[in-house]
Design a protein around this motif. Structure first.
Motif, PDB file in Angstrom:
ATOM      1  N   ASP A  32       0.861  -1.180   0.000  1.00 42.26           N
ATOM      2  CA  ASP A  32       0.000   0.000   0.000  1.00 42.26           C
ATOM      3  C   ASP A  32       0.897   1.230   0.000  1.00 42.26           C
ATOM      4  OD1 ASP A  32      -2.014   1.796   0.165  1.00 42.26           O
ATOM      5  OD2 ASP A  32      -2.592   1.327   2.222  1.00 42.26           O
ATOM      6  N   SER A  34       0.325   4.297  -0.481  1.00 42.96           N
ATOM      7  CA  SER A  34      -0.197   5.533   0.107  1.00 42.96           C
ATOM      8  C   SER A  34       0.172   5.666   1.582  1.00 42.96           C
ATOM      9  CB  SER A  34      -1.715   5.583  -0.056  1.00 42.96           C
ATOM     10  OG  SER A  34      -2.319   4.535   0.703  1.00 42.96           O
ATOM     11  N   ARG A  35       0.584   4.595   2.229  1.00 48.59           N
ATOM     12  CA  ARG A  35       0.942   4.639   3.644  1.00 48.59           C
ATOM     13  C   ARG A  35       2.437   4.801   3.884  1.00 48.59           C
ATOM     14  NH1 ARG A  35      -1.375  -0.251   6.604  1.00 48.59           N
ATOM     15  NH2 ARG A  35      -0.735   1.011   8.376  1.00 48.59           N
TER      16      ARG A  35
END
Length: 118
Positions: A32, A34-35
Motif C-alpha cells: 500500500d 499511500s501509507r
C-alpha cells in the motif's frame, strides 16, 4: 494435422486461457504505497548526524583551502625556478580548490533547499 500438434495446440490454449475465477483487486501480498512516507522523527540521535556532517563540512572546506594555497604557491614559485609544468599544475590546482570549496560550502544550502526547509 497430427495428433501431437493437436495436443500441443490444446495445451497452449488451456495455458493461455484467463484464470477462473478472475482475481479481484490487488493480491494479499501487495504494497500500500499511500501509507509509505518519510518520518524524520524516526531517525535515532539526529544531533549526532548533524555534528558529523558539520565536521565533514569543515574538513572539506579546509582541504579545499589547502589545495588553493598549495596551487597558489606552485603557481607563484614555478616560473621563478623555471618549472613551468609545476606552475601550470598549480594554476589548475587553484581552480579545482576554488570549485571544490564552493561545492562543499554550498552543499548544506542545496540539501536544505531540496529537503524543503529553506
Amino acid at each position: 494435422m497430427s495428433s501431437l500438434s493437436r495436443a500441443f495446440a490444446a495445451a497452449a490454449t488451456r495455458a493461455m486461457a484467463a484464470p477462473s475465477p478472475a482475481p479481484a483487486g490487488p493480491g494479499p501480498g501487495g504494497v500500500d504505497w499511500s501509507r509509505i512516507h518519510p518520518d524524520p522523527g524516526a531517525v535515532p540521535r539526529p544531533e549526532l548526524f548533524y555534528t558529523i556532517m558539520n565536521g565533514l563540512l569543515y574538513i572539506g572546506v579546509f582541504a579545499a583551502g589547502g589545495a588553493l594555497l598549495a596551487g597558489l604557491i606552485a603557481f607563484g614559485v614555478g616560473p621563478i625556478f623555471g618549472a613551468h609544468i609545476a606552475s601550470d599544475r598549480g594554476r589548475s590546482m587553484m581552480w579545482k580548490g576554488v570549485l571544490i570549496a564552493f561545492g562543499v560550502g554550498s552543499f548544506t544550502a542545496i540539501m536544505a533547499f531540496l529537503m524543503g526547509s529553506l
